[in-house]
Design an enzyme around this catalytic site. Structure first.
Site, PDB file in Angstrom:
ATOM      1  N   GLN A 126      -4.518  -2.052   9.577  1.00 42.71           N
ATOM      2  CA  GLN A 126      -4.325  -3.342   8.918  1.00 42.71           C
ATOM      3  C   GLN A 126      -4.946  -4.468   9.745  1.00 42.71           C
ATOM      4  OE1 GLN A 126      -3.001  -3.976   5.819  1.00 42.71           O
ATOM      5  NE2 GLN A 126      -3.672  -6.069   6.195  1.00 42.71           N
ATOM      6  N   ASP A 138     -10.833   2.983   3.886  1.00 49.20           N
ATOM      7  CA  ASP A 138     -10.884   1.536   3.680  1.00 49.20           C
ATOM      8  C   ASP A 138     -12.295   0.994   3.904  1.00 49.20           C
ATOM      9  OD1 ASP A 138      -9.527  -0.776   2.897  1.00 49.20           O
ATOM     10  OD2 ASP A 138      -9.088  -1.379   4.957  1.00 49.20           O
ATOM     11  N   LYS A 174       0.829  -1.207   0.000  1.00 55.49           N
ATOM     12  CA  LYS A 174       0.000   0.000   0.000  1.00 55.49           C
ATOM     13  C   LYS A 174       0.862   1.256   0.000  1.00 55.49           C
ATOM     14  CE  LYS A 174      -3.643  -2.725   2.030  1.00 55.49           C
ATOM     15  NZ  LYS A 174      -4.183  -3.344   3.267  1.00 55.49           N
TER      16      LYS A 174
END
Length: 282
Positions: free
Chosen positions: A97, A120, A53
């Site tokens: 994450q 996200d 990322k």
């Protein structure tokens, strides 16, 4: 001929557009969009995903801010880090994450992320707004799948879509997005009885269950659109949630594994960060 839904090629095309948008934003505001990534613990796969990322950020001219915390981190300590990032005007998107160590309340930490920075698509508030057709950043993988379908002119309205999987960041938002696009949606999962009978009805089948090749090729009806959101490492490569060997003889279109859904997940995250920066910086 079967249409290969090439997520890798589409991701490169979108990144070219994002590079132009980021350059324009820098010229206008004098500031660079920043995605903050939070990695808790030392899981190797998670570290690899965070690094990928960060590389994607650099490809489009963005910066990434890495926050690395020890595996002993508590929920309260992680919440404090998230609040710092929420309050930082230089940070436009926040990625926590998954997964985090078991002592952490992951849902509480996801929901602490500011809606404006939830690029996200992991918060309950963002999911609820998206499901109601309101403005919010969608969960990156299902939003990436919707982009693949749209850019390849796959008809969704009126079709029967079967989603196999019900996770909070994949199966459930995937079903909501397909429903919003006027598909008739059935949600199945690993405990569904007679799963094959549901799959056989699908005009669009999405494998999002997290079990290698659970969905058999001979369950899929002729002419179906096959979307495989899974990835399971195997010697010499990997496989998805759907048995894809020979799928070109059955499907009208399909996502390969790898090179289908995966690249679009990261690109969607980056695109939504650029959108957040554009809103914040004008």
């Amino acid at each position: 001929m079967v249409l290969v839904l090439d997520g890798r090629a589409l991701a490169k095309q979108i990144e070219t557009d994002l590079l132009t948008r980021v350059e324009a934003l820098k010229a206008k505001s004098g500031r660079t969009p920043i995605l903050a990534t939070i990695l808790v613990g030392d899981d190797g796969a998670s570290a690899t995903y965070v690094r990928m990322k960060g590389n994607a950020c650099r490809r489009v001219g963005m910066d990434s801010l890495k926050v690395e915390l020890p595996k002993e981190t508590t929920t309260e300590q992680l919440l404090a880090e998230i609040e710092k990032l929420n309050a930082n005007p230089d940070v436009h998107g926040i990625l926590l994450q998954h997964p985090v160590p078991e002592q952490i309340d992951e849902r509480a930490c996801f929901d602490a992320i500011s809606l404006a920075k939830d690029v996200d698509g992991v918060t309950c508030l963002g999911f609820g707004r998206m499901a109601m057709g309101e403005a919010a950043y969608g969960s990156a993988t299902p939003a990436g799948i919707m982009t693949i379908l749209k850019e390849n002119n796959i008809e969704i309205a009126g079709k029967h879509a079967v989603v196999v999987g019900r996770s909070a960041i994949l199966g459930k938002p995937m079903a909501a997005m397909l429903l919003e696009a006027n598909a008739t949606v059935t949600i199945c999962h690993s405990r569904t009885q007679n799963l094959a009978e549901f799959v056989k009805q699908a005009d669009i089948i999405v494998g999002a269950v997290g079990k290698a090749e659970l969905i058999q090729k001979d369950w899929i009806k002729q002419g179906a659109v096959v979307v495989d959101a899974g990835f399971h490492p195997r010697d010499g490569g990997g496989v998805g949630d759907i048995q894809l060997v020979g799928i070109e003889e059955i499907a009208s279109a399909y996502t390969p594994v790898p090179g289908g859904v995966g690249p679009m997940t990261i690109t969607t995250l980056i695109r939504q960060t650029v959108e957040a920066a554009e809103k914040a910086l004008g």
